[in-house]
Scaffold this active site. Structure first.
Site, PDB file in Angstrom:
ATOM      1  N   GLU A 119      -1.538  64.501  23.454  1.00  0.00           N
ATOM      2  CA  GLU A 119      -1.471  63.514  22.364  1.00  0.00           C
ATOM      3  C   GLU A 119      -0.170  63.620  21.544  1.00  0.00           C
ATOM      4  O   GLU A 119       0.223  62.547  21.021  1.00  0.00           O
ATOM      5  CB  GLU A 119      -2.695  63.671  21.458  1.00  0.00           C
ATOM      6  CG  GLU A 119      -4.020  63.297  22.102  1.00  0.00           C
ATOM      7  CD  GLU A 119      -4.507  64.299  23.154  1.00  0.00           C
ATOM      8  OE1 GLU A 119      -5.136  63.868  24.129  1.00  0.00           O
ATOM      9  OE2 GLU A 119      -4.216  65.505  23.007  1.00  0.00           O
ATOM     10  N   ASP A 138      -3.171  67.459  30.326  1.00  0.00           N
ATOM     11  CA  ASP A 138      -4.128  67.515  29.227  1.00  0.00           C
ATOM     12  C   ASP A 138      -3.366  67.775  27.919  1.00  0.00           C
ATOM     13  O   ASP A 138      -2.162  68.059  27.934  1.00  0.00           O
ATOM     14  CB  ASP A 138      -5.121  68.652  29.518  1.00  0.00           C
ATOM     15  CG  ASP A 138      -6.313  68.674  28.579  1.00  0.00           C
ATOM     16  OD1 ASP A 138      -6.551  67.662  27.891  1.00  0.00           O
ATOM     17  OD2 ASP A 138      -7.008  69.702  28.537  1.00  0.00           O
TER      18      ASP A 138
END
Length: 928
Positions: free
Chosen positions: A515, A512
């Site tokens: 980005e 997770d």
């Protein structure tokens, strides 16, 4: 519709020259072979455009002439064909600003709702571009030199470009444009190298010399797929732009975004820059996929992939047309000619790589929430699921299992029993998955947290421009960020996972915040001045800055600067994680990642992020999973029942029904909300959820075979209807239904308070999955009964689905007898297949450790043919054959020539039970 060149003297006077792939050995500036296209098509284009423009100008006069000061050349450009010359956001574009760039300025009324509309500042037909100065044949295609003699308006314009064209296959064309003199950053992605030039390409390629442009046609139809003369090519150091006309408005892909499957070409802009934000329309989301699929008139399809990882935006306009804008790298295009959409996606994956074969348990039901609070509470949920005999293959934990939210730790008080929970899961044939974040806590006393100490010692973190670890803030507080572009980081990641696995033997990993996400903009010190963090042009990213909620673009990584590598961060982490799991467990890895990039299907699946418990989120999940099917990441799903907000029993029931047909099916929930696992609802809702999961588990052999075909050749698993019915224009915008493979139609309920659902049923015979009753459709919208406990599933004529008596885990299901569902076509034929192996070993197909069977029906004879077999197949039997669409009651049924009892119902379903046939042996069954 036809696509037209830009109206310039290069068309009206035949200076634009055609060079086909079998054309002349050389073309130099001004000396190219004149082709009929240059003169005939050019003049025809001019005539047609001039007539259209005359109509448009007359309309302008009637509506109020813009004024006498406008150059006539600007009035010649219809609104839909105005390509934006001033795309900067948050700038009020004035006539002075516009004309300083040499562009046309005409004010248009702004559209409603604050959206962008017709650009006020747009390119005139004679805006300076590159000229094709020379073109030479090569073994694989051509190499050319492009020259710009007038500078454009972004700094460090590159005056000479190299054009490389390779005719790689008959259905794949590779066009690359880069700096002719200096090397530039290119995406470090392994792509196949063509060994010889395509012999019979289904495309023809032409060039315009001045201005330079590419014109790509489909040979069979003459359809113009690309025409880049519609706007000038700009290639500056930090601003690269190329535009094209499109042959239709039916465009898909270009992720990751939330919205309808079919994109609107009404002046919309799609930004590609990985960003942590709850899925919201018009925002750039977690992943970047610069690939589109376009459906042409008549049902043909093609795809375009720009292999570029820099911040990017794609502007769509109603011409129809498309503009690529990126702020680094090179223009490296692959074009895939299909000609059908399934083949386009296969051809795309031949370049980026086919997806990994998941373990069978990955296709079971997964359960998670943030906020279980303890391992004991997690365990109670698992036991409740078992108590109600609701299928579950994997239990997950979110970040609350960690000690202080630090990777590779678990809370010694609240999660003290975690190792025992995992042991219990394994005893019951279940699996355990944990979350990991790439931000490594940096504030612990030296010597107390090995992951940071060792990463610092080995130099494995992203660094500032000053060479120190860049410090941001994520869940544990201040953090450094692992640099997965460094191979040494992969080894450190493996060692950390090995240490933790020795205490908590997890089976899969959920990566997770990759980005990468940062609670600060840039770092604790912000970002330094300079053109990496503040480039001359910033695409339309959320937050208006490249560093918004992530790290500085100037951060240093082993392979390059973060400016170039940002969109690759999730891919590189997924690669490291899959590799570590293989080394730790020796079995197929299971990884689910939030951030993604092309080729990621080789290493991980994806979930659609932090959605909300709302009906519209459930609807949008369908276009999300279908888009990721296009992107070569078939293992995809959304958080069932919604992540944030509070669900309702009705919403969760309907969402469990839809989610049971996500390729990756996980119910997940945030903290401080009421539980939403199936056990907490009323008996009626709980039973509906259990039953639809049992239906999923019964279809695992079919689903597993679809994943095998995805791994082997790039077939999609969840599939838009238009993939199977590309000539049916009614399917092109459908995103409230989808198919599994070619043959299972899923029509979920997506709104509250209803007991029926209207869905499109393509032309042909379809059978109710549960009863076998048939529907003969002419290609129409049909209203279907859909009480709360029912999900509509239909089987396409001509299909054979391998199913199995469901158990409460995939392991328990594996040992049960198979039931083959045969859906006869109107000509009484059917076909299907089954891939079977041990469900978890590495490379079973590549090593030959698998069974593969083909099922066929013709002339009332069902045949099972074993094309390859392994020991696992001897442990499974085929118990039942259900044949839908047998028009006449049989008098007898013969199994391998011996009579067999059967049943036949009025709805034309023939069932033969108690077959007891080994999967490893072929057989035939005939009805007379």
């Amino acid at each position: 519709m036809k696509s037209y060149q830009k109206l310039t003297t290069a068309v009206l006077q035949p200076a634009a020259c055609r060079v086909e792939e079998e054309g002349a050995a050389q073309m130099s500036a001004g000396r190219g072979k004149l082709a009929p296209w240059c003169v005939g098509s050019g003049l025809l284009v001019a005539a047609v455009l001039l007539s259209a423009i005359t109509v448009w100008v007359l309309r302008q006069v009637s509506e109020g002439w813009p004024g006498p000061t406008l150059p006539p050349k600007c009035l010649l450009v219809p609104e839909s064909h105005r390509f934006d010359c001033y795309p900067e956001r948050h700038v009020v574009v004035t006539q002075e600003l516009c004309e300083s760039r040499g562009c046309c300025f005409i004010e248009s009324p702004p559209p409603a709702g604050g959206k962008r509309g017709v650009p006020w500042c747009f390119y005139p037909p004679d805006f300076p571009s590159y000229t094709l100065d020379s073109l030479n044949q090569t073994a694989l295609g051509m190499v050319g030199l492009l020259v710009r003699r007038e500078k454009a308006y972004y700094p460090r314009d590159i005056e000479m470009l190299r054009l490389d064209v390779e005719f790689e296959t008959d259905t794949r064309l590779h066009i690359k444009i880069t700096d002719a003199a200096n090397p530039r950053y290119e995406v470090p992605l392994e792509v196949p190298r063509a060994m010889k030039r395509a012999e019979n390409p289904i495309y023809s390629l032409d060039f315009s010399r001045d201005p330079f442009g590419v014109l790509l046609r489909r040979r069979a139809t003459g359809t113009v797929l690309l025409n880049t003369t519609v706007a000038p090519l700009i290639f500056a150091d930090q601003f690269l732009q190329i535009a094209t006309s499109l042959p239709s408005r039916f465009l898909y892909g270009l992720g990751e975004h939330r919205g309808t499957l079919l994109h609107s070409l009404d002046w919309s802009t799609l930004t590609l820059w990985a960003r942590d934000v709850s899925p919201t329309e018009s925002f750039n989301l977690y992943g970047a996929h610069p690939f589109y699929l376009l459906m042409e008139e008549g049902g043909d399809a093609h795809g375009v992939f720009l292999l570029n990882s820099n911040a990017m935006e794609v502007a769509l306009q109603p011409a129809p047309g498309l503009t690529w804008r990126t702020i680094g790298g090179v223009l490296d295009f692959y074009i895939f000619l299909g000609p059908d959409p399934n083949m386009v996606i296969q051809q795309y994956q031949q370049v980026i790589g086919f997806p990994a074969m998941p373990p069978l348990w990955a296709l079971g039901f997964h359960l998670c929430r943030w906020g279980y609070g303890s391992s004991n509470e997690t365990w109670q949920t698992v036991r409740a699921m078992r108590n109600y005999q609701i299928p579950q293959d994997a239990q997950w934990n979110d970040i609350d299992y960690m000690d202080g939210y630090r990777d590779f730790t678990f809370d010694p008080q609240k999660f003290a029993s975690l190792p025992s929970l995992v042991e219990d899961l394994h005893k019951h044939g279940q699996h355990y998955v944990i979350i990991l974040d790439p931000g490594i806590s940096s504030t612990n006393p030296h010597g107390s947290y090995w992951p940071f100490d060792e990463g610092l010692k080995r130099g494995l973190f992203l660094n500032t421009t000053q060479g120190q670890p860049l410090i941001g803030q994520v869940w544990p507080g201040f953090t450094a960020f692992a640099d997965f572009s460094n191979p040494d980081t992969h080894q450190w990641w493996l060692e950390n996972l090995q240490h933790f696995h020795a205490h908590v033997p997890f089976d899969g990993l959920w990566i997770d915040m990759n980005e990468p996400s940062n609670f600060m903009d840039g770092s604790e010190d912000g970002c330094p001045p300079g053109e990496l963090d503040s480039p001359p042009y910033t695409p339309a990213v959320l937050g208006d800055s490249l560093s918004a909620k992530t790290v500085c673009a100037s951060a240093k990584q082993k392979a390059s600067v973060h400016y170039n590598l940002h969109n690759l961060y999730g891919l590189m982490e997924a690669k490291a994680t899959a590799s570590a799991l293989i080394q730790i467990r020796g079995k197929r890895p299971f990884v689910i990642s939030r951030s993604t990039f092309p080729s990621q299907g080789r290493y991980s699946g994806h979930w659609l992020g932090d959605n909300r418990s709302q009906w519209k989120d459930m609807y949008y999940s369908i276009s999300g999973l279908l888009s990721f099917s296009l992107f070569g990441i078939p293992l995809v799903g959304a958080d069932i029942c919604g992540f944030s907000g509070s669900t309702s029993e009705e919403l969760c029931t309907r969402w469990m029904q839809l989610g049971a047909f996500y390729p990756f099916a996980r119910n997940h929930n945030t903290q401080n909300e009421k539980a939403q696992d199936p056990t907490v609802f009323s008996p009626a809702a709980r039973t509906a959820m259990k039953n639809v999961l049992l239906t999923r588990y019964s279809l695992l052999p079919f689903l597993y075979t679809l994943f095998h075909r995805a791994h082997l050749q790039g077939d999609t698993v969840a599939r838009p209807l238009f993939f199977e019915f590309p000539w049916d224009v009614a399917t092109l915008g459908l995103d409230r239904q989808f198919l599994w493979g070619r043959s299972l139609l899923v029509t979920p309920v997506l709104e509250p308070g209803v007991e029926s659902v209207t869905g499109y049923v393509p032309r042909g015979v379809w059978y109710d999955f549960y009863t076998g009753s048939s529907v003969n459709s002419s290609g129409e919208m049909l209203k279907m009964s859909a009480p709360l406990e029912h999900l509509n599933l239909h089987v396409r004529e001509g299909a054979i689905l391998p199913t199995q008596k469901p158990g409460t885990t995939s392991e328990a299901t594996r040992g049960n007898p198979l039931r083959l569902i045969v859906a006869l076509s109107s000509s009484a034929t059917a076909w299907g297949d089954l891939f079977w192996d041990d469900g978890e070993s590495l490379d079973t197909f590549e090593r030959g450790s698998y069974s593969y069977l083909v099922f066929n029906v013709t002339q009332n004879i069902f045949t099972s043919t074993v094309l390859h077999t392994s020991t696992e197949a001897t442990e499974v039997t085929i118990g039942t054959l259900s044949i839908f669409g047998v028009r006449e009651p049989p008098s007898k049924v013969l199994l391998n020539g011996q009579e067999k009892p059967f049943s036949y119902l009025d709805n034309q379903v023939l069932t033969v039970s108690d077959l007891g046939l080994s999967l490893s042996q072929g057989f035939s069954l005939q009805w007379l």
